[in-house]
Design a protein around this motif. Structure first.
Motif, mmCIF file in Angstrom:
data_model
loop_
_atom_site.group_PDB
_atom_site.id
_atom_site.type_symbol
_atom_site.label_atom_id
_atom_site.label_comp_id
_atom_site.label_asym_id
_atom_site.label_seq_id
_atom_site.Cartn_x
_atom_site.Cartn_y
_atom_site.Cartn_z
ATOM 1 N N PRO A 30 -16.746 -4.422 0.316
ATOM 2 C CA PRO A 30 -16.168 -5.693 0.791
ATOM 3 C C PRO A 30 -16.776 -6.916 0.111
ATOM 4 O O PRO A 30 -16.071 -7.891 -0.156
ATOM 5 C CB PRO A 30 -16.478 -5.699 2.291
ATOM 6 C CG PRO A 30 -16.694 -4.285 2.646
ATOM 7 C CD PRO A 30 -17.283 -3.643 1.432
ATOM 8 N N LEU A 31 -18.066 -6.862 -0.196
ATOM 9 C CA LEU A 31 -18.679 -7.989 -0.905
ATOM 10 C C LEU A 31 -18.125 -8.132 -2.315
ATOM 11 O O LEU A 31 -17.876 -9.243 -2.790
ATOM 12 C CB LEU A 31 -20.200 -7.814 -0.957
ATOM 13 C CG LEU A 31 -20.926 -7.975 0.372
ATOM 14 C CD1 LEU A 31 -22.398 -7.623 0.217
ATOM 15 C CD2 LEU A 31 -20.756 -9.384 0.902
ATOM 16 N N LEU A 32 -17.923 -7.016 -2.978
ATOM 17 C CA LEU A 32 -17.331 -7.041 -4.313
ATOM 18 C C LEU A 32 -15.899 -7.566 -4.251
ATOM 19 O O LEU A 32 -15.484 -8.360 -5.103
ATOM 20 C CB LEU A 32 -17.366 -5.644 -4.918
ATOM 21 C CG LEU A 32 -16.801 -5.486 -6.313
ATOM 22 C CD1 LEU A 32 -17.635 -6.265 -7.317
ATOM 23 C CD2 LEU A 32 -16.754 -4.022 -6.690
ATOM 24 N N ALA A 33 -15.156 -7.144 -3.262
ATOM 25 C CA ALA A 33 -13.774 -7.604 -3.118
ATOM 26 C C ALA A 33 -13.714 -9.101 -2.828
ATOM 27 O O ALA A 33 -12.885 -9.814 -3.393
ATOM 28 C CB ALA A 33 -13.078 -6.828 -2.011
ATOM 29 N N SER A 34 -14.593 -9.589 -1.976
ATOM 30 C CA SER A 34 -14.553 -11.016 -1.650
ATOM 31 C C SER A 34 -15.018 -11.880 -2.810
ATOM 32 O O SER A 34 -14.561 -13.007 -2.955
ATOM 33 C CB SER A 34 -15.388 -11.303 -0.400
ATOM 34 O OG SER A 34 -16.746 -11.053 -0.659
ATOM 35 N N ILE A 41 -5.216 -10.993 1.666
ATOM 36 C CA ILE A 41 -4.337 -9.830 1.656
ATOM 37 C C ILE A 41 -4.917 -8.731 0.779
ATOM 38 O O ILE A 41 -4.847 -7.547 1.118
ATOM 39 C CB ILE A 41 -2.920 -10.231 1.197
ATOM 40 C CG1 ILE A 41 -2.307 -11.166 2.228
ATOM 41 C CG2 ILE A 41 -2.041 -9.014 0.970
ATOM 42 C CD1 ILE A 41 -0.983 -11.753 1.841
ATOM 43 N N GLY A 42 -5.510 -9.089 -0.340
ATOM 44 C CA GLY A 42 -6.149 -8.096 -1.208
ATOM 45 C C GLY A 42 -7.329 -7.418 -0.542
ATOM 46 O O GLY A 42 -7.506 -6.203 -0.647
ATOM 47 N N ILE A 43 -8.116 -8.201 0.168
ATOM 48 C CA ILE A 43 -9.258 -7.629 0.884
ATOM 49 C C ILE A 43 -8.769 -6.738 2.019
ATOM 50 O O ILE A 43 -9.335 -5.680 2.286
ATOM 51 C CB ILE A 43 -10.187 -8.750 1.380
ATOM 52 C CG1 ILE A 43 -10.770 -9.493 0.172
ATOM 53 C CG2 ILE A 43 -11.305 -8.192 2.242
ATOM 54 C CD1 ILE A 43 -11.525 -10.735 0.506
ATOM 55 N N ALA A 97 -11.134 -5.051 -14.387
ATOM 56 C CA ALA A 97 -11.027 -4.784 -12.955
ATOM 57 C C ALA A 97 -10.115 -5.814 -12.298
ATOM 58 O O ALA A 97 -10.134 -6.993 -12.628
ATOM 59 C CB ALA A 97 -12.394 -4.830 -12.313
ATOM 60 N N ASN A 98 -9.304 -5.339 -11.386
ATOM 61 C CA ASN A 98 -8.432 -6.201 -10.605
ATOM 62 C C ASN A 98 -8.253 -5.557 -9.229
ATOM 63 O O ASN A 98 -8.966 -4.625 -8.873
ATOM 64 C CB ASN A 98 -7.100 -6.430 -11.319
ATOM 65 C CG ASN A 98 -6.424 -5.127 -11.686
ATOM 66 O OD1 ASN A 98 -6.759 -4.073 -11.168
ATOM 67 N ND2 ASN A 98 -5.455 -5.207 -12.585
ATOM 68 N N ILE A 99 -7.283 -6.046 -8.480
ATOM 69 C CA ILE A 99 -7.072 -5.528 -7.128
ATOM 70 C C ILE A 99 -6.664 -4.059 -7.144
ATOM 71 O O ILE A 99 -7.075 -3.280 -6.292
ATOM 72 C CB ILE A 99 -6.014 -6.391 -6.379
ATOM 73 C CG1 ILE A 99 -5.826 -5.899 -4.939
ATOM 74 C CG2 ILE A 99 -4.693 -6.390 -7.092
ATOM 75 C CD1 ILE A 99 -7.005 -6.082 -4.072
ATOM 76 N N THR A 100 -5.908 -3.656 -8.146
ATOM 77 C CA THR A 100 -5.484 -2.261 -8.236
ATOM 78 C C THR A 100 -6.675 -1.338 -8.409
ATOM 79 O O THR A 100 -6.744 -0.269 -7.784
ATOM 80 C CB THR A 100 -4.499 -2.081 -9.408
ATOM 81 O OG1 THR A 100 -3.470 -3.055 -9.294
ATOM 82 C CG2 THR A 100 -3.904 -0.702 -9.424
ATOM 83 N N VAL A 101 -7.616 -1.724 -9.236
ATOM 84 C CA VAL A 101 -8.814 -0.917 -9.459
ATOM 85 C C VAL A 101 -9.626 -0.815 -8.183
ATOM 86 O O VAL A 101 -10.104 0.265 -7.818
ATOM 87 C CB VAL A 101 -9.654 -1.501 -10.614
ATOM 88 C CG1 VAL A 101 -11.005 -0.826 -10.704
ATOM 89 C CG2 VAL A 101 -8.908 -1.396 -11.923
ATOM 90 N N LEU A 102 -9.770 -1.929 -7.469
ATOM 91 C CA LEU A 102 -10.555 -1.906 -6.232
ATOM 92 C C LEU A 102 -9.886 -1.063 -5.147
ATOM 93 O O LEU A 102 -10.571 -0.322 -4.428
ATOM 94 C CB LEU A 102 -10.778 -3.327 -5.725
ATOM 95 C CG LEU A 102 -11.826 -4.133 -6.466
ATOM 96 C CD1 LEU A 102 -11.860 -5.553 -5.937
ATOM 97 C CD2 LEU A 102 -13.183 -3.494 -6.356
ATOM 98 N N VAL A 103 -8.574 -1.146 -5.035
ATOM 99 C CA VAL A 103 -7.869 -0.344 -4.031
ATOM 100 C C VAL A 103 -7.967 1.139 -4.384
ATOM 101 O O VAL A 103 -8.216 1.981 -3.517
ATOM 102 C CB VAL A 103 -6.401 -0.807 -3.898
ATOM 103 C CG1 VAL A 103 -5.582 0.184 -3.094
ATOM 104 C CG2 VAL A 103 -6.351 -2.171 -3.255
ATOM 105 N N PHE A 104 -7.778 1.469 -5.659
ATOM 106 C CA PHE A 104 -7.902 2.858 -6.081
ATOM 107 C C PHE A 104 -9.324 3.371 -5.876
ATOM 108 O O PHE A 104 -9.523 4.514 -5.438
ATOM 109 C CB PHE A 104 -7.495 3.015 -7.550
ATOM 110 C CG PHE A 104 -7.607 4.418 -8.045
ATOM 111 C CD1 PHE A 104 -6.705 5.381 -7.639
ATOM 112 C CD2 PHE A 104 -8.636 4.789 -8.897
ATOM 113 C CE1 PHE A 104 -6.812 6.692 -8.083
ATOM 114 C CE2 PHE A 104 -8.759 6.086 -9.346
ATOM 115 C CZ PHE A 104 -7.840 7.040 -8.942
ATOM 116 N N LEU A 105 -10.316 2.540 -6.162
ATOM 117 C CA LEU A 105 -11.712 2.925 -5.942
ATOM 118 C C LEU A 105 -11.976 3.181 -4.463
ATOM 119 O O LEU A 105 -12.569 4.196 -4.092
ATOM 120 C CB LEU A 105 -12.652 1.836 -6.458
ATOM 121 C CG LEU A 105 -14.121 1.992 -6.125
ATOM 122 C CD1 LEU A 105 -14.713 3.156 -6.900
ATOM 123 C CD2 LEU A 105 -14.873 0.721 -6.413
ATOM 124 N N ALA A 106 -11.517 2.278 -3.613
ATOM 125 C CA ALA A 106 -11.732 2.441 -2.172
ATOM 126 C C ALA A 106 -11.041 3.698 -1.658
ATOM 127 O O ALA A 106 -11.619 4.460 -0.873
ATOM 128 C CB ALA A 106 -11.214 1.213 -1.424
#
Length: 142
Positions: A30-34, A41-43, A97-106
Protein backbone atom coordinates in the motif's frame (compact mmCIF):
# COMPACT_ATOMS: atom_id res chain seq x y z
CA UNK A 1 10.28 -34.41 -3.43
CA UNK A 2 11.83 -30.96 -3.17
CA UNK A 3 12.77 -31.07 0.47
CA UNK A 4 12.70 -33.52 3.30
CA UNK A 5 13.61 -33.12 6.91
CA UNK A 6 14.82 -35.75 9.32
CA UNK A 7 13.47 -33.76 12.25
CA UNK A 8 10.12 -32.23 11.23
CA UNK A 9 9.98 -29.78 14.12
CA UNK A 10 13.14 -28.11 12.87
CA UNK A 11 11.37 -27.45 9.58
CA UNK A 12 8.92 -25.07 11.25
CA UNK A 13 11.54 -22.29 11.35
CA UNK A 14 10.90 -21.24 7.77
CA UNK A 15 7.28 -20.51 8.66
CA UNK A 16 8.49 -17.53 10.67
CA UNK A 17 10.58 -16.25 7.75
CA UNK A 18 7.60 -16.45 5.41
CA UNK A 19 5.37 -14.72 7.96
CA UNK A 20 7.91 -11.90 8.17
CA UNK A 21 7.79 -11.53 4.38
CA UNK A 22 3.99 -11.46 4.44
CA UNK A 23 4.02 -8.73 7.06
CA UNK A 24 6.45 -6.69 5.02
CA UNK A 25 4.26 -7.11 1.94
CA UNK A 26 1.17 -5.97 3.84
CA UNK A 27 3.02 -2.81 4.84
CA UNK A 28 5.04 -2.15 1.68
CA UNK A 29 2.50 -2.69 -1.10
CA UNK A 30 0.00 0.00 0.00
CA UNK A 31 2.85 2.42 0.66
CA UNK A 32 4.31 1.73 -2.77
CA UNK A 33 0.90 2.19 -4.37
CA UNK A 34 0.25 5.48 -2.60
CA UNK A 35 3.65 6.85 -3.56
CA UNK A 36 3.37 5.70 -7.19
CA UNK A 37 -0.30 6.35 -7.94
CA UNK A 38 -2.32 9.51 -7.67
CA UNK A 39 -5.79 8.01 -7.70
CA UNK A 40 -7.66 6.33 -4.90
CA UNK A 41 -9.30 4.02 -7.43
CA UNK A 42 -5.92 2.51 -8.30
CA UNK A 43 -5.12 1.90 -4.66
CA UNK A 44 -8.56 0.32 -4.21
CA UNK A 45 -7.84 -1.92 -7.20
CA UNK A 46 -4.69 -3.14 -5.48
CA UNK A 47 -6.68 -3.91 -2.35
CA UNK A 48 -9.22 -5.86 -4.39
CA UNK A 49 -6.41 -7.72 -6.17
CA UNK A 50 -4.96 -8.64 -2.79
CA UNK A 51 -8.18 -10.09 -1.41
CA UNK A 52 -9.70 -11.62 -4.56
CA UNK A 53 -7.47 -14.75 -4.63
CA UNK A 54 -8.83 -15.81 -1.25
CA UNK A 55 -12.32 -15.84 -2.73
CA UNK A 56 -11.40 -17.48 -6.02
CA UNK A 57 -8.67 -19.96 -5.17
CA UNK A 58 -8.99 -21.04 -1.55
CA UNK A 59 -11.19 -24.08 -2.24
CA UNK A 60 -9.26 -25.45 -5.25
CA UNK A 61 -5.95 -24.86 -3.49
CA UNK A 62 -7.30 -26.67 -0.43
CA UNK A 63 -7.88 -29.73 -2.61
CA UNK A 64 -4.27 -29.60 -3.86
CA UNK A 65 -2.98 -29.16 -0.32
CA UNK A 66 -4.78 -32.32 0.78
CA UNK A 67 -3.43 -34.35 -2.13
CA UNK A 68 0.20 -33.24 -2.36
CA UNK A 69 3.15 -32.74 -0.05
CA UNK A 70 2.48 -29.74 2.16
CA UNK A 71 6.10 -28.80 2.66
CA UNK A 72 6.77 -28.84 -1.10
CA UNK A 73 3.72 -26.68 -1.74
CA UNK A 74 4.88 -24.17 0.87
CA UNK A 75 8.34 -24.00 -0.69
CA UNK A 76 6.90 -23.59 -4.19
CA UNK A 77 4.57 -20.84 -2.94
CA UNK A 78 7.48 -18.94 -1.39
CA UNK A 79 9.55 -19.32 -4.55
CA UNK A 80 6.62 -18.10 -6.65
CA UNK A 81 6.10 -15.06 -4.41
CA UNK A 82 9.81 -14.28 -4.44
CA UNK A 83 10.03 -14.44 -8.23
CA UNK A 84 6.96 -12.21 -8.58
CA UNK A 85 8.47 -9.66 -6.20
CA UNK A 86 11.80 -9.72 -8.06
CA UNK A 87 10.07 -9.13 -11.38
CA UNK A 88 8.25 -6.16 -9.87
CA UNK A 89 11.49 -4.72 -8.47
CA UNK A 90 13.15 -5.04 -11.87
CA UNK A 91 10.21 -3.31 -13.56
CA UNK A 92 10.34 -0.50 -11.02
CA UNK A 93 14.09 -0.09 -11.49
CA UNK A 94 13.76 0.34 -15.24
CA UNK A 95 10.72 2.65 -14.84
CA UNK A 96 8.17 0.37 -16.49
CA UNK A 97 5.93 0.09 -13.46
CA UNK A 98 2.35 1.32 -13.52
CA UNK A 99 -1.00 0.39 -12.01
CA UNK A 100 -1.19 -2.79 -14.08
CA UNK A 101 2.12 -4.03 -12.70
CA UNK A 102 1.07 -3.28 -9.13
CA UNK A 103 -2.30 -5.01 -9.50
CA UNK A 104 -0.68 -8.05 -11.11
CA UNK A 105 1.96 -8.11 -8.36
CA UNK A 106 -0.68 -7.91 -5.62
CA UNK A 107 -2.77 -10.63 -7.25
CA UNK A 108 0.09 -13.05 -7.91
CA UNK A 109 1.67 -12.66 -4.48
CA UNK A 110 -1.76 -13.17 -2.89
CA UNK A 111 -2.27 -16.39 -4.86
CA UNK A 112 1.04 -17.61 -3.42
CA UNK A 113 -0.08 -16.50 0.02
CA UNK A 114 -3.31 -18.49 -0.28
CA UNK A 115 -1.31 -21.58 -1.21
CA UNK A 116 1.19 -21.07 1.61
CA UNK A 117 -1.41 -20.34 4.28
CA UNK A 118 -3.59 -23.32 3.38
CA UNK A 119 -0.59 -25.63 3.40
CA UNK A 120 0.84 -24.24 6.64
CA UNK A 121 -2.45 -24.56 8.50
CA UNK A 122 -2.69 -28.23 7.60
CA UNK A 123 1.05 -28.83 8.05
CA UNK A 124 1.04 -28.31 11.83
CA UNK A 125 -1.26 -31.25 12.69
CA UNK A 126 0.64 -33.40 10.19
CA UNK A 127 3.95 -32.74 11.95
CA UNK A 128 2.66 -32.69 15.51
CA UNK A 129 1.19 -36.17 15.85
CA UNK A 130 2.17 -36.16 19.50
CA UNK A 131 0.02 -35.10 22.44
CA UNK A 132 0.23 -31.32 21.90
CA UNK A 133 -0.92 -30.26 18.42
CA UNK A 134 -3.00 -27.38 19.82
CA UNK A 135 0.04 -25.87 21.55
CA UNK A 136 2.01 -26.02 18.29
CA UNK A 137 -0.84 -24.38 16.37
CA UNK A 138 -1.10 -21.60 18.94
CA UNK A 139 2.64 -21.04 18.84
CA UNK A 140 2.51 -20.70 15.06
CA UNK A 141 -0.16 -17.97 15.28
CA UNK A 142 1.80 -15.78 17.71
Amino acid sequence: MLWSCKFPLASLRFLYISALGDGMRHAALPLLASSTLDSAIGISGITVATTLPWLLFSLPIGVYVDRYSKINLMIMADIFRGVAAMIAVILFCIDHANITVLVFLAFSISVGSVLFECASESFIPFVMRSARPMAASQRQRQ
